[in-house]
Design a protein around this motif. Structure first.
Motif, PDB file in Angstrom:
ATOM      1  N   ILE A 338      21.213  16.085 -32.178  1.00 16.86           N
ATOM      2  CA  ILE A 338      20.157  15.856 -33.405  1.00 16.86           C
ATOM      3  C   ILE A 338      20.860  14.637 -34.147  1.00 16.86           C
ATOM      4  O   ILE A 338      20.097  13.592 -34.374  1.00 16.86           O
ATOM      5  CB  ILE A 338      20.133  17.017 -34.509  1.00 16.86           C
ATOM      6  N   ALA A 339      22.262  14.605 -34.501  1.00 16.55           N
ATOM      7  CA  ALA A 339      22.626  13.725 -35.381  1.00 16.55           C
ATOM      8  C   ALA A 339      22.615  12.355 -34.708  1.00 16.55           C
ATOM      9  O   ALA A 339      22.347  11.196 -35.002  1.00 16.55           O
ATOM     10  CB  ALA A 339      23.878  14.272 -35.741  1.00 16.55           C
ATOM     11  N   ASP A 340      22.824  12.561 -33.259  1.00 18.76           N
ATOM     12  CA  ASP A 340      22.901  11.103 -32.449  1.00 18.76           C
ATOM     13  C   ASP A 340      21.553  10.481 -32.455  1.00 18.76           C
ATOM     14  O   ASP A 340      21.445   9.203 -32.382  1.00 18.76           O
ATOM     15  CB  ASP A 340      23.681  11.451 -31.312  1.00 18.76           C
ATOM     16  N   ARG A 341      20.601  11.378 -32.213  1.00 15.99           N
ATOM     17  CA  ARG A 341      19.079  10.727 -32.123  1.00 15.99           C
ATOM     18  C   ARG A 341      18.771  10.321 -33.477  1.00 15.99           C
ATOM     19  O   ARG A 341      18.308   9.174 -33.430  1.00 15.99           O
ATOM     20  CB  ARG A 341      18.315  11.966 -31.932  1.00 15.99           C
ATOM     21  N   CYS A 342      19.274  10.813 -34.587  1.00 16.78           N
ATOM     22  CA  CYS A 342      18.716  10.317 -35.990  1.00 16.78           C
ATOM     23  C   CYS A 342      19.450   9.009 -36.161  1.00 16.78           C
ATOM     24  O   CYS A 342      18.639   7.836 -36.545  1.00 16.78           O
ATOM     25  CB  CYS A 342      19.434  11.466 -36.907  1.00 16.78           C
TER      26      CYS A 342
END
Length: 393
Positions: A338-342
């Motif tokens: 999730i953090a990477d996609r954000c």
């Protein structure tokens, strides 16, 4: 998923309102550095949390603790800002240490050590991990090199510890050391100590990828620390058992807090994608971006369900060792995605300090290691699979 209780909904709503209305404004406060927010900043936020009635919200006025499921509902909301758990006093290592003291501490220890922590006036540190260069304990506590020997009615502790979160500035320490149980087994004992103590010396505070915890993470030398027998937390030689009492709920509460942070990061990334235009339309209307946000929703829900499931197991009184390992792996890996996609959705803005997205990415990357790396938990689960297979063969 079990619906939250009325008291969890009420407390959670108060915590979320406080974090969104008060704490988020502190995210650009200059009293934050590579080794975490200053204690002055933490105390200022805690004073406001106390006034708002949301300080240490998972521990009730009568000393009772919310259930794990209720705790999850509240701690997820405290995590909506990296500063939220500090402001509300739900942050590691204090949250886990308060839980352990509440379960194992004597009445006198609870008054002297636990009460100031619950009041938010004292920080704590848990001294277990040791330097790899010393051959000490990391994910394998059986490698512990720190020793405690009985000398009259005192114990003398010697050793070195590593990655001790919050040691710099802590007032309460829980020191874990190898002890001789006299029955041939390897044993460990936990000791409660007032900090600072001249026998506990911080060699250096490490520069690490994360920066959300006051005091950072330290290498610590313990030289002839003398503590009385009544400093033992619980029973002597039972330190490994108490570590399990602490670790399963503590690693799950990590999942709760960082889920909250990723919910907020996804909110920021979503707003960016819906307002930023490129190639004739909003970013969200490009499949490559929209699909990443859709994947985030899926991972967020799966993480929430995994936390709820493991919390339910812990609420039965089970140690939940295997369940917490599964939850820690599943949630930390999902949150990393999730953090990477954000970051990816937001492009250059995502790697800048203009929003908390960049910090959340760093913190989640560290979380994949803290409280047991993914690979260690999988190895532990694989051993359980083999044991269970032999039992039913």
């Amino acid at each position: 998923m079990t619906p939250p209780s009325e008291r969890a909904i009420e407390i959670g709503a108060q915590v979320e309102r406080f974090v969104r209305d008060v704490v988020i404004d502190y995210e650009r406060d200059p009293r934050q550095g590579a080794h975490g927010p200053s204690d002055a900043l933490v105390q200022e936020m805690r004073d406001k949390a106390r006034s708002a009635g949301v300080l240490t919200p998972h521990i009730l006025a009568d000393g009772d603790h919310l259930t794990q499921r209720e705790t999850a509902y509240v701690l997820i909301r405290s995590g909506l800002s990296p500063l939220g758990p500090l402001a509300c006093n739900t942050m590691a290592p204090d949250e886990g240490n308060m839980y352990l003291l509440g379960k194992v501490g004597s009445p006198t220890q609870k008054v002297h050590f636990l009460a100031p922590m619950v009041a938010g006036s004292a920080r704590s540190a848990f001294f277990m991990t040791e330097p790899a260069a010393d051959g000490g304990a990391g994910s394998d506590p059986s490698m512990m090199q720190t020793t405690a020997r009985l000398d009259g009615n005192h114990w003398v502790i010697n050793g070195r510890k590593a990655f001790i979160t919050g040691a710099d500035g802590a007032a309460v320490g829980i020191v874990m050391a190898k002890t001789d149980a006299g029955d041939g087994r390897m044993a460990a004992t936990m000791f409660l100590v007032d900090l600072p103590d001249p026998a506990i010396r911080i060699e250096r505070v490490l520069d690490t990828i994360d920066s959300s915890m006051p005091g950072g993470h330290s290498i610590v030398a313990i030289d002839n620390l003398r503590v009385p027998a009544d400093a033992i937390l619980g029973a002597p030689h039972d330190g490994f058992r108490y570590a399990q009492v602490r670790l399963s709920p503590a690693r799950l509460s990590h999942c709760m807090r960082w889920l909250g942070a990723c919910i907020r990061a996804n909110e920021i990334a979503t707003a960016y994608a819906c307002t930023r235009h490129a190639f004739g339309k909003a970013l969200v209307d490009h499949e490559g971006v929209g699909f990443m946000l859709a994947d985030n929703l899926i991972d967020l829900k799966q993480a929430e369900l995994m936390i709820d499931w493991c919390a339910g197991v812990l609420d039965t009184g089970d140690l939940g060792t295997a369940e917490s390992s599964m939850a820690k792996v599943a949630v930390s890996e999902a949150l990393m995605r999730i953090a990477d996609r954000c970051v990816q959705v937001m492009g250059g803005t995502g790697v800048s300090g203009d929003t908390i997205v960049e910090q959340v990415f760093r913190e989640i990357r560290a979380f994949r290691i803290y409280d047991g790396p993914t690979e260690v938990h999988k190895w532990s689960l694989a051993k359980k699979i083999k044991r269970d297979w032999r039992t039913h063969e």
